[in-house]
Motif scaffolding. Structure first.
Motif, PDB file in Angstrom:
ATOM      1  N   ARG A 372       5.778  -4.700 -13.423  1.00 52.16           N
ATOM      2  CA  ARG A 372       6.487  -4.006 -12.358  1.00 52.16           C
ATOM      3  C   ARG A 372       6.357  -4.782 -11.047  1.00 52.16           C
ATOM      4  O   ARG A 372       7.303  -4.889 -10.275  1.00 52.16           O
ATOM      5  N   ILE A 373       5.163  -5.327 -10.829  1.00 53.18           N
ATOM      6  CA  ILE A 373       4.951  -6.143  -9.634  1.00 53.18           C
ATOM      7  C   ILE A 373       5.924  -7.319  -9.640  1.00 53.18           C
ATOM      8  O   ILE A 373       6.569  -7.623  -8.636  1.00 53.18           O
ATOM      9  N   LEU A 376       9.579  -6.088  -9.108  1.00 52.95           N
ATOM     10  CA  LEU A 376       9.870  -5.694  -7.724  1.00 52.95           C
ATOM     11  C   LEU A 376       9.803  -6.879  -6.771  1.00 52.95           C
ATOM     12  O   LEU A 376      10.034  -6.737  -5.576  1.00 52.95           O
ATOM     13  N   LEU A 378       7.163  -8.498  -5.855  1.00 60.44           N
ATOM     14  CA  LEU A 378       5.949  -8.507  -5.033  1.00 60.44           C
ATOM     15  C   LEU A 378       5.078  -9.692  -5.425  1.00 60.44           C
ATOM     16  O   LEU A 378       5.156 -10.177  -6.551  1.00 60.44           O
ATOM     17  N   VAL A 431      -1.561  -4.846  -4.007  1.00 60.65           N
ATOM     18  CA  VAL A 431      -0.144  -4.676  -3.672  1.00 60.65           C
ATOM     19  C   VAL A 431      -0.015  -4.122  -2.266  1.00 60.65           C
ATOM     20  O   VAL A 431       0.776  -4.596  -1.457  1.00 60.65           O
ATOM     21  N   TRP A 432      -0.852  -3.123  -1.943  1.00 60.86           N
ATOM     22  CA  TRP A 432      -0.726  -2.488  -0.641  1.00 60.86           C
ATOM     23  C   TRP A 432      -1.182  -3.378   0.482  1.00 60.86           C
ATOM     24  O   TRP A 432      -0.545  -3.442   1.527  1.00 60.86           O
ATOM     25  N   ALA A 435       1.516  -5.937   0.864  1.00 56.55           N
ATOM     26  CA  ALA A 435       2.712  -5.389   1.515  1.00 56.55           C
ATOM     27  C   ALA A 435       2.455  -5.222   3.005  1.00 56.55           C
ATOM     28  O   ALA A 435       3.335  -5.439   3.827  1.00 56.55           O
TER      29      ALA A 435
ATOM     30  N   PRO B 318       9.310  -2.259  -1.748  1.00 53.17           N
ATOM     31  CA  PRO B 318       8.760  -2.452  -3.092  1.00 53.17           C
ATOM     32  C   PRO B 318       7.373  -1.839  -3.277  1.00 53.17           C
ATOM     33  O   PRO B 318       7.058  -1.364  -4.365  1.00 53.17           O
ATOM     34  N   ALA B 319       6.536  -1.821  -2.226  1.00 55.02           N
ATOM     35  CA  ALA B 319       5.195  -1.263  -2.409  1.00 55.02           C
ATOM     36  C   ALA B 319       5.292   0.237  -2.698  1.00 55.02           C
ATOM     37  O   ALA B 319       4.580   0.768  -3.553  1.00 55.02           O
ATOM     38  N   GLY B 320       6.208   0.931  -2.008  1.00 54.98           N
ATOM     39  CA  GLY B 320       6.416   2.349  -2.274  1.00 54.98           C
ATOM     40  C   GLY B 320       6.970   2.572  -3.671  1.00 54.98           C
ATOM     41  O   GLY B 320       6.554   3.493  -4.377  1.00 54.98           O
ATOM     42  N   ALA B 321       7.890   1.703  -4.092  1.00 53.78           N
ATOM     43  CA  ALA B 321       8.461   1.829  -5.431  1.00 53.78           C
ATOM     44  C   ALA B 321       7.382   1.615  -6.488  1.00 53.78           C
ATOM     45  O   ALA B 321       7.367   2.276  -7.528  1.00 53.78           O
ATOM     46  N   PHE B 322       6.449   0.691  -6.201  1.00 53.76           N
ATOM     47  CA  PHE B 322       5.345   0.435  -7.129  1.00 53.76           C
ATOM     48  C   PHE B 322       4.476   1.682  -7.278  1.00 53.76           C
ATOM     49  O   PHE B 322       4.188   2.141  -8.380  1.00 53.76           O
TER      50      PHE B 322
END
Lengths: 439, 439
Positions: A372-373, A376, A378, A431-432, A435, B318-322
């Motif tokens: 998913r990363i 998206l 990321l 991820v956070w 971001a 994308p971070a929110g979607a993740f």
């Protein structure tokens, strides 16, 4: 501009290798289940070339038969009259087939290249030669040395004292055929002669071998096991977890090399691995912890084989990777369900069920979140910590195997839940924070 | 070249809207929880502009306060002396701030654009105006019409008889400020005057509104509910399954619009949805089928709200979607585990456990395989068939909800396994046939 066509020289005979070839063509030596000539051709196709011409001579029939089978329409064999004179003469036979190409790639069939070794050369877009600036003493002793000045190759020769040697891979302009005729007229019908004439008259870039890649010239019987070892070790992956790297790959790569001559389809191997996982699940469900645990570990080892076989034979592709991923996850789910059924006999039913669903979810999500990363767009989080926390597939299956062998299915399920939660939490954290930085 | 800077005109007063604005600035009207001026600014930032200048005039203080909060460092408000004279004069105030830009984007705060409506205009790379070639009769009646010849805009005016109208979005060269002075000297201090002078002297491309996108000018009190409806309906997604489209979105989009003024963080909504899913799981686990089933369906409806709120307020990332994806999957796993615990009371334990693990695996994989296809760079398979086979999340939760309400947990688990297997099989089939074509 990038070259569109490749030429593979596979005409020569090798008396030094006759013990291995039993007097057949050197191009037909199989390493990792693939003949040298097919490996050279596939190596060029994988790099994005549209068409490959293979020049055959000695034992032309058997070599051409293999070549014409690789990718009909994109690859074909042509016969070089007078190939015995030298590989410069073999090259000359390719002239009518690259007449429209501004640049083309040239390799010889007896040079084996690791993944990515040719990428830099292909990207240059100018006449160039791939050079190894720090060859081992044996390679240097046997190699064609290159005189380098300011990133340009000026001369080639076995007698030069220079430290760099050429790797037998070139991007050449069409004019190489004129230089070949000049060299031949002067009595030199070797490829080195033609390339030396080119380098003397025009600019020929020297592209250094990318770090972390490798190449090897198969010249003597001793080179055969050596290259086989290089191929096997190159099957490891950067992204391997610690269990996979230390426990599984040393075994799985040997299995892959042993299976290679059978040329099994990698997808068939993926299905066989699922079957093995299902057997492990059945054994665990029936409470055969020790045997079940061993088969789980075997599943973990075999997990690598499908991908290894695909890469070893240069047949890896996204559809195969998709199938492999899907079947791996099904095997994981089956194994965890087997462990859960066993755990039902040892605890309250609801606890066993909830832990099993939790472990399954963790297993699925730890793999899915990586995809998913990527999907998206990321930046990928570092996988090292997940590996040491046993949050990867290799770690998870080890927990299950050990838990089964010591007869603690419920504890194993709990441990899988725990490592999954920690790994997922870490990945989400990366991820956070990533971001946050990019905003 | 693509423009780098945007200008938003938000200086004007609107007496026609005073009933809505209570005599405040029109730019402060909130639709979907976001003021018109913030929506205009975010709309430009989402399109990739690096900097946005907002020209304020009437009620400059409150408007500037909002603007300077959107993305400090990238967005700022400037005051236009003499804004009362017309929006041409407001535009003139931006001149010192775009002095280095070859091209810049200009929009007015009272024009609302749907997702993607500005993308075509941004990509042109030449002076251009966005035009609606088929406006509705009301929009045409109130709009500034554009004379189009050969894809160029030649003249603007409310009195022209031409069928196309401009959408209030331009890519302008720096010379627009000279044309504005010319028009002002001739007594026309409107934006239309400046743009007409430009179009008369230079080429101004007319970029048609992309099909499937929309825009609307907020000009009268009747426009406010109209645009609110357009915003709500635009929250649906192409990829929605049939259950989501027909059953869930009509409710969830209304919830999102109702929640919008609270400006909840979309991530908070994601967590609340997980909490709801966990409650459903608990109810199912305790055997409260009817209430549990209803809460499951509620979870399915609320599933859309986090994404809708994010898109409604142009805060999707994308971070929110993740996070959303991760929490959705956890909610699914919890709900299936709850159903499984309930099923334990109704069948042999092993069957309930195996079906629960199977359903969980199916749920995880049906979502994960889509991401994997994207991560591997494979072409996406059509999602329509999965939707009708109830293989998407919307269909799966409906099966669970119905199964729970009619008191058949085991059957519901079996149905989830079945639809997941069929959907996954279909998806794998598409990947394989696609891979076959591309080879």
């Amino acid at each position: 501009m990038r070259p569109r066509v490749g030429v593979v020289l596979a005409a020569g005979r090798s008396q030094r290798l006759s013990a291995v070839t039993r007097d057949g063509s050197k191009a037909l030596i199989r390493l990792g289940g693939v003949t040298l000539v097919e490996r050279a051709v596939r190596g060029l196709l994988v790099c994005g070339l549209e068409e490959v011409i293979v020049v055959v001579g000695y034992h032309a029939g058997p070599v051409a038969a293999i070549v014409n089978n690789v990718s009909p329409g994109r690859v074909r064999a042509i016969f070089a009259e007078g190939w015995e004179a030298g590989n410069g003469t073999s090259l000359a036979a390719a002239e009518p087939f690259v007449v429209d190409e501004e640049l083309f790639v040239l390799v010889t069939a007896d040079h084996v290249f690791g993944e990515g070794a040719l990428a830099g050369l292909m990207a240059v877009g100018d006449p160039a030669v791939l050079v190894d600036e720090a060859p081992g003493p044996d390679a240097w002793g046997a190699g064609t040395r290159v005189r380098l000045v300011d990133g340009m190759a000026l001369a080639f020769g076995k007698q030069l004292p220079d430290p760099s040697i050429d790797c037998g891979a070139f991007v050449l302009p069409h004019r190489i055929f004129e230089y070949q005729r000049m060299a031949a007229a002067a009595g030199d019908t070797s490829l080195a002669g033609a390339v030396t004439a080119l380098a003397a008259a025009e600019l020929l870039l020297a592209t250094p071998l990318s770090p972390g890649t490798w190449w090897h010239d198969v010249d003597t019987p001793a080179d055969v096991p050596l290259v086989r070892g290089l191929l096997r070790r190159s099957l490891k992956k950067e992204s391997d977890g610690p269990i996979s790297r230390r426990l599984n790959r040393p075994i799985s790569t040997r299995i892959s090399m042993a299976l290679a001559p059978l040329r099994l389809s990698p997808n068939l191997v993926s299905f066989l691995a699922l079957l093995l996982g299902a057997s492990a699940a059945l054994l665990l469900g029936l409470g055969y912890g020790i045997v079940g645990g061993i088969v789980v570990h075997l599943t973990s080892v075999i997990d690598g084989v499908d991908g290894e076989v695909a890469r070893l034979q240069l047949r890896a592709g996204p559809a195969g990777a998709f199938l492999d991923g899907l079947l791996d996850r099904m095997a994981d789910a089956a194994i965890l369900a087997g462990l859960g059924v066993w755990a039902l006999t040892e605890s309250t039913d609801a606890l066993a069920l909830i832990l099993t669903v939790g472990a399954t979810t963790g297993a699925m999500l730890s793999m899915a979140s990586k995809d998913r990363i990527a999907a998206l767009g990321l930046p990928p989080p570092p996988e090292q910590p997940m590996g040491y926390l046993l949050g990867g597939r290799d770690g998870r299956l080890l927990i299950v195997a050990v838990g089964a062998v010591v007869g603690q299915p419920l504890l194993a399920l709990g441990a899988v839940v725990l490592t999954s939660v920690v790994s997922l939490g870490l990945r989400a954290f990366f991820v956070w924070s990533g971001a946050g930085r990019s905003n």
